[in-house]
Design a protein around this motif. Structure first.
Motif, PDB file in Angstrom:
ATOM      1  N   TRP A   1       0.653  -1.131   0.023  1.00  0.00           N
ATOM      2  CA  TRP A   1       0.013   0.084  -0.088  1.00  0.00           C
ATOM      3  C   TRP A   1       0.754   1.205   0.017  1.00  0.00           C
ATOM      4  O   TRP A   1       0.758   2.149  -0.735  1.00  0.00           O
TER       5      TRP A   1
ATOM      6  N   ALA B   1       0.869   4.233  -3.104  1.00  0.00           N
ATOM      7  CA  ALA B   1       0.403   5.480  -2.664  1.00  0.00           C
ATOM      8  C   ALA B   1       1.677   6.402  -3.227  1.00  0.00           C
ATOM      9  O   ALA B   1       1.613   7.382  -3.848  1.00  0.00           O
TER      10      ALA B   1
ATOM     11  N   ASP C   1      -0.380  14.620   2.636  1.00  0.00           N
ATOM     12  CA  ASP C   1      -1.011  14.265   1.282  1.00  0.00           C
ATOM     13  C   ASP C   1      -2.296  15.312   1.103  1.00  0.00           C
ATOM     14  O   ASP C   1      -2.487  15.806   0.130  1.00  0.00           O
TER      15      ASP C   1
ATOM     16  N   SER D   1      -3.075   8.872  -2.681  1.00  0.00           N
ATOM     17  CA  SER D   1      -2.045   8.513  -1.999  1.00  0.00           C
ATOM     18  C   SER D   1      -2.629   8.234  -0.484  1.00  0.00           C
ATOM     19  O   SER D   1      -2.183   7.535   0.304  1.00  0.00           O
TER      20      SER D   1
ATOM     21  N   GLY E   1      -4.599   5.402   0.023  1.00  0.00           N
ATOM     22  CA  GLY E   1      -3.497   4.199   0.048  1.00  0.00           C
ATOM     23  C   GLY E   1      -3.020   4.062   1.651  1.00  0.00           C
ATOM     24  O   GLY E   1      -2.888   2.855   1.992  1.00  0.00           O
TER      25      GLY E   1
END
Length: 425
Positions: A13, A17, A82, A182, A185
């Protein structure tokens, strides 16, 4: 060491991401200058200001964030960075749609994104060290490096096509969405992450117990103090900062030379750098096998020496097909060596840094790199005016030849991680 073995679902993951945000960044590559030029009718001075000051101020803003990240859970920090980048970028299409987009907003967004980038890198390195055992770090870094080069190959051509069809503002939206993906994720990774414990400093007479739990002024320089005190990290730090800064400083002059006096078309200029990125993909895939066969330190030094011999050749670039093949060959050799060097260097740095110092160390490293690149780019812009682009490019290449002297002379064992009791002394 096998590069094909599994590193687990949670790293999968994290890898996905990383790939999402990297692709978004390359899709929007060059979007800010294009928006400034095409939408805001900015001149060369404003475009240069956007490129250099945004990165430099963003680096300054990120200075206190390294110590702040150190003693917090890293995954929530990654998700937050993010979302910050996503929200900041989305203000641009929103302002454009409302007809209120201005240059100051572009500059502020570039500052926020630069600061969040540095914080994300610091937190991700620290998180990776806790997520995987030491023997898997090189394979993980090699996979992240290969993903970076793969997105470099496909991102700019797709982004260029998108800019031509729907404009640069739309690629900013794509970049923002990539950060959102991202974050999703990273959220899907699951698992528990213990909160890092910050050792209390010795209590001084007349002070209240627990007052040291917050961030202290001295923490701002901890990352630099740690790097400069370590006999292995110190030369590696100066080597990478100087090498990357000089290579990046010469890039605008190379673009000016190729698109101006040498008469290359924009698509040829893009091709000259997109195709050689295959070397980065190949080098990063080879890195774990080379380390298994020859040893980490030897691969680090040899790749560090070999990557330094290429940039000076750009000073001899000529027009036509021969010139295009020359620049592609030089960039292929340079990027191949960097593809090997970068994951080995990243792993070397992680293993050498104590677990309770990783975020501060990586933050200091990234802040210095961004600030140095901005400064060197400005200096080489002046040199390009005074000496001409070709001479300035050659000068940068000659200085790059000296960077291998800053590589660590001998292999060093990772430091023993301090116990909590030791840290409190």
């Amino acid at each position: 060491m096998k590069s094909g073995h599994r590193l687990g679902r949670r790293f999968g993951w994290l890898w996905a991401a990383y790939g999402s945000s990297a692709l978004g960044t390359w899709l929007a590559f060059g979007a800010f200058p294009l928006i400034a030029i095409e939408v805001l009718r900015a001149g060369p001075a404003e475009v240069a200001l956007l490129a250099s000051v945004g990165a430099a101020v963003g680096a300054a803003v990120a200075v206190p964030l390294g110590p702040w990240v150190e003693f917090r859970r890293k995954r929530p920090v990654l998700i937050a960075m993010d979302l910050v980048r996503c929200a900041a970028l989305l203000t641009i299409p929103a302002a454009f749609a409302l007809g209120v987009l201005g240059f100051v907003q572009l500059l502020l967004v570039s500052v926020v994104v630069a600061a969040a980038d540095i914080t994300f890198r610091a937190a991700s390195g620290a998180y990776l060290k806790t997520l995987l055992p030491a023997e898997d770090l090189l394979v993980a870094n090699a996979r992240l490096e290969s993903t970076a080069w793969a997105t470099t190959i496909v991102g700019p051509p797709l982004g260029g096509a998108a800019i031509g069809l729907i404009g640069p503002v739309a690629t900013v939206v794509a970049d923002a969405v990539s950060y959102l993906l991202s974050a999703l994720g990273l959220r899907a990774m699951g698992g528990r992450e213990p909160r890092p414990e910050r050792p209390e400093p010795p209590e001084r007479p007349g002070t209240a117990a627990g007052r040291g739990a917050g961030m202290r002024a001295g923490d701002l320089l901890d990352g630099w103090r740690y790097v400069l005190a370590d006999p292995t990290l110190r030369p590696l730090f100066f080597n990478t900062v100087l090498f990357n800064g000089l290579v990046m400083a010469a890039s605008p002059l190379l673009a000016l030379l190729m698109l101006g006096p040498l008469g290359f078309a924009p698509w040829q200029y893009g091709l000259a750098f997109a195709v050689p990125s295959i070397g980065g993909l190949l080098g990063s895939r080879l890195a774990p096998s080379l380390v298994s066969r020859f040893g980490r330190h030897r691969v680090l030094v040899v790749a560090g020496v070999l990557r330094a011999i290429w940039p000076v050749g750009l000073a001899f670039l000529g027009p036509g097909t021969a010139g295009l093949l020359l620049v592609m060959g030089i960039e292929l050799g340079l990027i191949l060596c960097c593809g090997v060097f970068n994951p080995v260097q990243a792993t070397y740095r992680l293993e050498r840094t104590a677990a309770d110092r990783v975020a501060r160390t990586l933050s200091a490293w990234a802040v210095t790199a961004k600030a140095s690149t901005a400064l060197l780019t400005a200096v080489w812009g002046v040199l390009g005016v005074l000496l001409g682009p070709r001479t300035a490019i050659g000068l940068a290449g000659v200085l790059v030849l000296a960077t291998p002297f800053l590589l660590p002379r001998r292999a060093a064992a990772p430091p023993r991680e301090p116990s909590t009791a030791q840290a409190q002394v």
